[in-house]
Design an enzyme around this catalytic site. Structure first.
Site, PDB file in Angstrom:
ATOM      1  N   GLY A  21       0.800  -1.392  -0.364  1.00  0.00           N
ATOM      2  CA  GLY A  21       0.179   0.139  -0.174  1.00  0.00           C
ATOM      3  C   GLY A  21       1.040   1.692  -0.057  1.00  0.00           C
ATOM      4  N   GLY A  22       2.034   1.271  -0.715  1.00  0.00           N
ATOM      5  CA  GLY A  22       3.302   2.370  -0.342  1.00  0.00           C
ATOM      6  C   GLY A  22       2.658   3.012  -1.192  1.00  0.00           C
ATOM      7  CG  ASP A  71      -5.416  -7.952  -3.823  1.00  0.00           C
ATOM      8  OD1 ASP A  71      -5.225  -7.660  -2.932  1.00  0.00           O
ATOM      9  OD2 ASP A  71      -6.976  -7.931  -4.778  1.00  0.00           O
ATOM     10  CB  VAL A  72      -1.894  -7.611   0.513  1.00  0.00           C
ATOM     11  CG1 VAL A  72      -0.832  -6.333  -0.074  1.00  0.00           C
ATOM     12  CG2 VAL A  72      -2.733  -6.852   0.948  1.00  0.00           C
ATOM     13  CG  ASN A  98       1.081   1.297   5.126  1.00  0.00           C
ATOM     14  OD1 ASN A  98       0.567   1.746   6.234  1.00  0.00           O
ATOM     15  ND2 ASN A  98       0.661   1.350   3.836  1.00  0.00           N
ATOM     16  CE1 TYR A 181      -9.600   0.865   8.418  1.00  0.00           C
ATOM     17  CE2 TYR A 181      -9.177   1.645  10.841  1.00  0.00           C
ATOM     18  CZ  TYR A 181      -9.115   1.448   9.121  1.00  0.00           C
ATOM     19  OH  TYR A 181      -7.833   2.659  10.011  1.00  0.00           O
ATOM     20  CE  LYS A 185      -6.577  -0.581   9.652  1.00  0.00           C
ATOM     21  NZ  LYS A 185      -5.038  -0.550   8.996  1.00  0.00           N
ATOM     22  CB  ILE A 214      -2.640   9.741   8.941  1.00  0.00           C
ATOM     23  CG1 ILE A 214      -2.114   9.620  10.600  1.00  0.00           C
ATOM     24  CG2 ILE A 214      -2.060  10.685   8.477  1.00  0.00           C
ATOM     25  CD1 ILE A 214      -2.255  10.323  11.423  1.00  0.00           C
TER      26      ILE A 214
HETATM   27  N1  LIG Z   1      -5.605   7.991   7.224  1.00  0.00           N
HETATM   28  C1  LIG Z   1      -6.228   7.817   8.265  1.00  0.00           C
HETATM   29  O1  LIG Z   1      -6.348   8.331   9.425  1.00  0.00           O
HETATM   30  C2  LIG Z   1      -5.712   6.025   9.145  1.00  0.00           C
HETATM   31  C3  LIG Z   1      -5.710   6.016  10.436  1.00  0.00           C
HETATM   32  C4  LIG Z   1      -4.750   4.753  11.024  1.00  0.00           C
HETATM   33  C5  LIG Z   1      -4.862   3.920   9.913  1.00  0.00           C
HETATM   34  N2  LIG Z   1      -4.812   3.983   8.832  1.00  0.00           N
HETATM   35  C6  LIG Z   1      -4.861   2.662   7.932  1.00  0.00           C
HETATM   36  O2  LIG Z   1      -3.215   3.262   7.175  1.00  0.00           O
HETATM   37  C7  LIG Z   1      -2.720   2.335   6.172  1.00  0.00           C
HETATM   38  C8  LIG Z   1      -2.523   3.363   5.537  1.00  0.00           C
HETATM   39  O3  LIG Z   1      -3.555   3.906   4.547  1.00  0.00           O
HETATM   40  P1  LIG Z   1      -4.029   4.892   4.301  1.00  0.00           P
HETATM   41  O4  LIG Z   1      -4.713   6.259   4.983  1.00  0.00           O
HETATM   42  O5  LIG Z   1      -2.513   5.941   3.883  1.00  0.00           O
HETATM   43  O6  LIG Z   1      -5.128   5.398   2.770  1.00  0.00           O
HETATM   44  P2  LIG Z   1      -4.768   5.252   1.344  1.00  0.00           P
HETATM   45  O7  LIG Z   1      -5.513   5.283   0.323  1.00  0.00           O
HETATM   46  O8  LIG Z   1      -4.291   6.490   1.003  1.00  0.00           O
HETATM   47  O9  LIG Z   1      -3.271   4.048   0.499  1.00  0.00           O
HETATM   48  C9  LIG Z   1      -3.553   3.112   0.830  1.00  0.00           C
HETATM   49  C10 LIG Z   1      -3.103   2.385  -0.581  1.00  0.00           C
HETATM   50  O10 LIG Z   1      -3.433   0.509   0.164  1.00  0.00           O
HETATM   51  C11 LIG Z   1      -3.675   1.137  -1.303  1.00  0.00           C
HETATM   52  N3  LIG Z   1      -4.474  -0.609  -1.467  1.00  0.00           N
HETATM   53  C12 LIG Z   1      -5.562  -0.748  -0.926  1.00  0.00           C
HETATM   54  N4  LIG Z   1      -5.590  -2.267  -0.784  1.00  0.00           N
HETATM   55  C13 LIG Z   1      -5.053  -2.551  -1.248  1.00  0.00           C
HETATM   56  C14 LIG Z   1      -4.789  -4.119  -1.444  1.00  0.00           C
HETATM   57  N5  LIG Z   1      -5.957  -5.641  -1.443  1.00  0.00           N
HETATM   58  N6  LIG Z   1      -3.394  -5.080  -1.416  1.00  0.00           N
HETATM   59  C15 LIG Z   1      -2.024  -3.880  -1.985  1.00  0.00           C
HETATM   60  N7  LIG Z   1      -2.920  -2.364  -1.935  1.00  0.00           N
HETATM   61  C16 LIG Z   1      -3.161  -1.889  -1.497  1.00  0.00           C
HETATM   62  C17 LIG Z   1      -4.081   1.599  -1.953  1.00  0.00           C
HETATM   63  O11 LIG Z   1      -4.044   1.581  -3.344  1.00  0.00           O
HETATM   64  C18 LIG Z   1      -3.580   3.034  -1.573  1.00  0.00           C
HETATM   65  O12 LIG Z   1      -2.569   2.854  -2.407  1.00  0.00           O
HETATM   66  C19 LIG Z   1      -3.988   1.392   5.727  1.00  0.00           C
HETATM   67  O13 LIG Z   1      -3.805   0.168   6.964  1.00  0.00           O
HETATM   68  C20 LIG Z   1      -5.469   2.170   7.326  1.00  0.00           C
HETATM   69  O14 LIG Z   1      -6.402   1.439   7.853  1.00  0.00           O
HETATM   70  C21 LIG Z   1      -4.804   5.098   8.286  1.00  0.00           C
END
Ligand SMILES: NC(=O)c1ccc[n+]([C@@H]2O[C@H](COP(=O)([O-])OP(=O)(O)OC[C@H]3O[C@@H](n4cnc5c(N)ncnc54)[C@H](O)[C@@H]3O)[C@@H](O)[C@H]2O)c1
Length: 276
Positions: A21-22, A71-72, A98, A181, A185, A214
């Site tokens: 998810g980078g 895809d993970v 991630n 969710y 988590k 975030i």
């Molecule tokens: N943004 C927040 O407030 C927040 C808070 C707590 C935790 N998180 C966690 O942080 C992590 C990243 O999320 P983010 O907020 O940066 O979101 P984001 O949507 O900006 O980034 C997530 C990335 O993961 C990729 N992705 C989604 N499903 C996938 C899969 N099956 N295989 C591979 N890649 C996949 C997406 O294409 C995207 O590029 C997640 O695990 C999310 O639950 C986010």
């Protein structure tokens, strides 16, 4: 007494790193933090357009970054991809599990404040199996498969850093987020402790970063709305919403020698939001 030198504690120069998810948000922040300090980083992500754009941008800035559409939830493809990256780097120093998705509406709307009406479509009796299973599949099973694939290499090389992205929502119920969710988590956080205990004997540490609110593209980028940010800023003790850059320091800490004696820990990065 020998001179104390803490200069190399956070070094990741030349390390081989994978971030699932980078291509966006928090994961992209990890990529920038590590590649910016000389690590060689491969992104696994389902979004080819974002991979191309971000890898192109970071390479143009002189960073050693690559990307692969993955895809993970496809565990066999994930294992093959981890093997080929580890072969390519001839080492695997850190893997960030991630990748994650939003689970759609929870039972309350809005993120903060007193005006939070109930959302019928987010309530339990309407929560479909399909929705539940998809979130568990990506946010929990995908993390399991990523950690398993990383452990196969790190156990043999007898060193490595595995870092999960969990969430404040795994510790405290956040009604705006669907319940799958939170379950995923919380499950990922406890799985992290389990893997940490098992892999400690092999010099592999497993830790988690638990972000609060975030600004990323998750959930269609709802956190980008100015009104949402203003409301959240009032609810967060440090007075502002978080950005992926707020996680850079912890990502470097967990990926480097600075955290050598730390394992099985989840650190919350939320500006104090979870304090009360
Ligand atoms: N943004 C927040 O407030 C927040 C808070 C707590 C935790 N998180 C966690 O942080 C992590 C990243 O999320 P983010 O907020 O940066 O979101 P984001 O949507 O900006 O980034 C997530 C990335 O993961 C990729 N992705 C989604 N499903 C996938 C899969 N099956 N295989 C591979 N890649 C996949 C997406 O294409 C995207 O590029 C997640 O695990 C999310 O639950 C986010």
């Amino acid at each position: 007494m020998s001179a104390i030198n803490t200069g190399d504690l956070f070094t990741v120069e030349g390390h081989g790193v994978i971030v699932t998810g980078g291509a966006s948000g928090i994961g992209l922040g990890y990529v920038e933090a590590l590649a910016g300090k000389g690590a060689r980083v491969t992104i696994f992500d389902i979004d080819p357009r974002r991979i191309e754009a971000e890898v192109g941008r970071l390479r143009a800035a002189g960073l050693d970054v690559a990307g692969q559409v993955l895809d993970v939830t496809d565990h066999a493809a994930l294992e093959t991809a981890v093997d080929s990256v580890a072969d390519h780097y001839a080492r695997l120093d850190a893997v960030f599990a991630n990748a994650g998705i939003d689970s759609g509406p929870g039972f309350l709307t809005g993120w903060a404040g007193e005006d939070r009406p109930r959302a019928p479509e987010g309530e339990l009796e309407r929560y479909t199996d399909q929705r539940w299973n998809r979130v568990i599949e990506v946010n929990l099973n995908g993390v399991f498969a990523t950690v398993r694939a990383a452990s196969r290499h790190m156990k043999v090389q007898r060193r490595g850093r595995i870092v999960l992205t969990t969430s404040l929502a795994g510790r405290r119920v956040e009604p705006a987020i669907g319940s799958a969710y939170m379950a995923a988590k919380a499950g990922a956080a406890h799985f992290m402790r389990c893997a940490a205990l098992e892999l400690a004997a092999y010099g592999v540490t497993v830790n988690a970063i638990a972000p609060g609110f975030i600004v990323t593209n998750i959930g269609g980028g709802h956190a980008k709305a100015a009104a949402v940010q203003q409301r959240m800023a009032r609810a967060i003790p440090l007075g502002r919403v978080g950005l992926p850059a707020d996680l850079h320091g912890l990502a470097l800490f967990f990926a480097s020698a600075a955290s050598s004696y730390v394992t099985g820990q989840e650190i919350v990065v939320d500006g104090g939001w979870g304090l009360g």
